[in-house]
Enzyme design. Structure first.
Site, PDB file in Angstrom:
ATOM      1  N   LYS A 120      47.444  74.444  81.624  1.00  0.00           N
ATOM      2  CA  LYS A 120      46.993  74.119  80.271  1.00  0.00           C
ATOM      3  C   LYS A 120      45.742  75.083  80.131  1.00  0.00           C
ATOM      4  O   LYS A 120      45.523  75.450  78.752  1.00  0.00           O
ATOM      5  CB  LYS A 120      46.229  72.634  80.346  1.00  0.00           C
ATOM      6  CG  LYS A 120      47.244  71.668  80.285  1.00  0.00           C
ATOM      7  CD  LYS A 120      46.627  70.054  80.249  1.00  0.00           C
ATOM      8  CE  LYS A 120      45.545  69.863  81.522  1.00  0.00           C
ATOM      9  NZ  LYS A 120      46.457  69.714  82.804  1.00  0.00           N
ATOM     10  N   ASN A 143      38.954  69.994  77.870  1.00  0.00           N
ATOM     11  CA  ASN A 143      39.090  69.843  79.203  1.00  0.00           C
ATOM     12  C   ASN A 143      38.827  71.031  79.790  1.00  0.00           C
ATOM     13  O   ASN A 143      38.278  71.109  80.986  1.00  0.00           O
ATOM     14  CB  ASN A 143      40.394  69.233  79.656  1.00  0.00           C
ATOM     15  CG  ASN A 143      40.569  68.608  80.875  1.00  0.00           C
ATOM     16  OD1 ASN A 143      39.677  67.909  81.297  1.00  0.00           O
ATOM     17  ND2 ASN A 143      41.395  69.340  81.592  1.00  0.00           N
ATOM     18  N   HIS A 189      47.814  62.555  88.787  1.00  0.00           N
ATOM     19  CA  HIS A 189      46.819  61.366  88.256  1.00  0.00           C
ATOM     20  C   HIS A 189      47.409  60.067  88.204  1.00  0.00           C
ATOM     21  O   HIS A 189      47.079  59.186  87.456  1.00  0.00           O
ATOM     22  CB  HIS A 189      46.487  61.613  86.895  1.00  0.00           C
ATOM     23  CG  HIS A 189      45.724  62.993  86.600  1.00  0.00           C
ATOM     24  ND1 HIS A 189      44.430  63.176  87.397  1.00  0.00           N
ATOM     25  CD2 HIS A 189      46.149  64.020  85.852  1.00  0.00           C
ATOM     26  CE1 HIS A 189      44.127  64.453  86.996  1.00  0.00           C
ATOM     27  NE2 HIS A 189      45.141  64.916  86.350  1.00  0.00           N
TER      28      HIS A 189
END
Length: 446
Positions: A120, A143, A189
């Site tokens: 990302k 983020n 996660h």
């Protein structure tokens, strides 16, 4: 700035994004309350960045801080099923993530939103550089780096590129990116999401409010990405087969035309060729020219702690991929190496991942495996049949053992597939320590 219609806003969590959201809400003219489980002493200098009129509730999240609130803005670290959001829902209070709160102030500005388990930050940065190469006033954050609310406050830009985590997207209620990119999905996660299906659903919510006028950039080589439903026009990238953006031997193509040659790219690894293709499709959809996309792609040499050579001596290369904090990122790194070439360092906080998934690539690429950290023993058990494993207490011990064992032509790769908080403040500190140890003549064992 279009502002909001909320009179009293509660911001939960006072990390950088929470502070920025509080400042933005105050700039809207709203009464602002902020709350954090940490005390004033624990927050330190963070509080000095809040406007004076902001009310603070620290050391916990009492239900009373919901009184009179008509909007709750949550930081990424605040889970939707934690006590305060659940109580807010019962009261009928609207809840938004910080990034969507920021987007509400600039909904008409072209936005590229980048999500996925791995890559990302690289793709977010690449898209921004490709747009800037064409003279577009663009900013990047979310983020990655600067909070979206801070970007709104600073202003001075026409387009934005935001890295979006699943923690940010899972509560999206209206946010509609002009271009949404889903790079890949791998185990990560799972301590936050109920399972891989919930994690996938959170990722796919980036596409939920797009229209036919928007663009979705999807990975044809990744079933989770490729199978994403969306009203947007779908554009696919692949390094394995023909697609809108693809690898044709030594050339990177977009819509059948050469963008650049793989040999002209400074980034290493097949996964980074995929990242460039994804970024190229996103940037061209945002209005960048092919020439600008190619120039930025050829110049870009990567981000810190993302598969970068940090030292070379006696024919041994030392590669820092500390940002590989999950199995998918480590798999992507391993696939770029020849058989038996690696001395691989894994370990840290495993986050509930199944490390047997790594066995095939570890067996193929790795001469010796060194496991560190709190979950090192678990990883060693999972991969014991794939490779010779050495258990090490610390990164320093692993580096020392790898230095003694590696021979000319081999690589010592830190790609931990784990979070770092058992022994470090973050992946960046872990990578810095690795680089420093690699450059020492003799790494001292603890």
């Amino acid at each position: 700035m279009e502002g909001t219609n909320f009179s009293r806003v509660l911001v939960v969590g006072l990390g950088s994004s929470g502070i920025a959201a509080a400042r933005l809400a105050a700039a809207d003219g709203a009464e602002v309350v902020v709350t954090d489980r940490r005390t004033e002493a624990e927050l330190g200098d963070a509080l000095v960045h809040l406007p004076r009129q902001v009310e603070t509730v620290l050391g916990g999240h009492p239900e009373s801080c919901l009184d009179g609130i008509d909007l709750m803005v949550v930081s990424p670290g605040v889970a939707p099923d934690s006590e305060l959001p659940v109580l807010a829902k019962r009261r009928g209070i609207e809840i938004v993530t910080e990034v969507e709160f920021a987007w509400r102030h600039r909904p008409d500005a072209p936005l590229a939103a980048i999500t996925g388990s791995n890559g990302k930050s690289t793709v977010t940065t690449l898209v921004a550089e490709m747009l800037a190469e064409d003279g577009i006033r663009v900013v990047a954050g979310g983020n990655l780096g600067t909070a979206a609310s801070e970007l709104v406050l600073v202003g001075g830009w026409d387009q934005w590129v935001l890295e979006i985590s699943s923690f940010q997207s899972e509560l999206f209620a209206a946010m509609a990116p002009t271009v949404a990119v889903f790079l890949n999905l791998s185990q990560d996660h799972l301590e936050r999401h109920a399972g891989i299906d919930d994690y996938l659903a959170a990722k796919r919510r980036v596409f939920a409010f797009q229209s036919a006028d928007d663009t979705a950039v999807l990975n044809l080589d990744d079933p989770a990405s490729a199978g994403t439903g969306t009203a947007a026009a779908r554009r696919f990238f692949s390094i394995e087969r023909e697609a809108d953006g693809c690898l044709d031997g030594e050339r990177l193509l977009i819509d059948g035309e050469t963008l650049t040659r793989a040999d002209d790219i400074k980034l290493t690894g097949a996964h980074n060729l995929a990242n460039i293709l994804a970024a190229g499709l996103a940037a061209t959809a945002m209005g960048a020219s092919r020439a600008a996309v190619a120039a930025a792609a050829e110049r870009f040499d990567g981000l810190a702690h993302r598969h970068r050579v940090v030292h070379e001596a006696a024919g041994v290369r030392w590669v820092d991929d500390s940002k590989a904090t999950n199995i998918g990122a480590t798999l992507a790194a391993l696939r770029g190496y020849p058989e038996g070439s690696l001395h691989l360092i894994l370990g840290g906080q495993a986050k509930g991942q199944d490390f047997t998934v790594l066995a095939g690539e570890v067996s193929r690429t790795t001469a010796r495996l060194y496991v560190i950290g709190i979950d090192g023993p678990e990883i060693a058990r999972a991969l014991a049949d794939a490779v010779a494993v050495e258990r090490c207490e610390t990164l320093a011990e692993a580096v020392d053992r790898a230095r003694r064992a590696a021979t000319s032509g081999q690589i010592v790769l830190l790609a931990p597939a784990c979070a770092s908080f058992d022994q470090f403040t973050g992946y960046d500190q872990r990578g810095d320590v690795f680089a420093a140890l690699a450059r020492e003549e003799v790494a001292a064992c603890p």
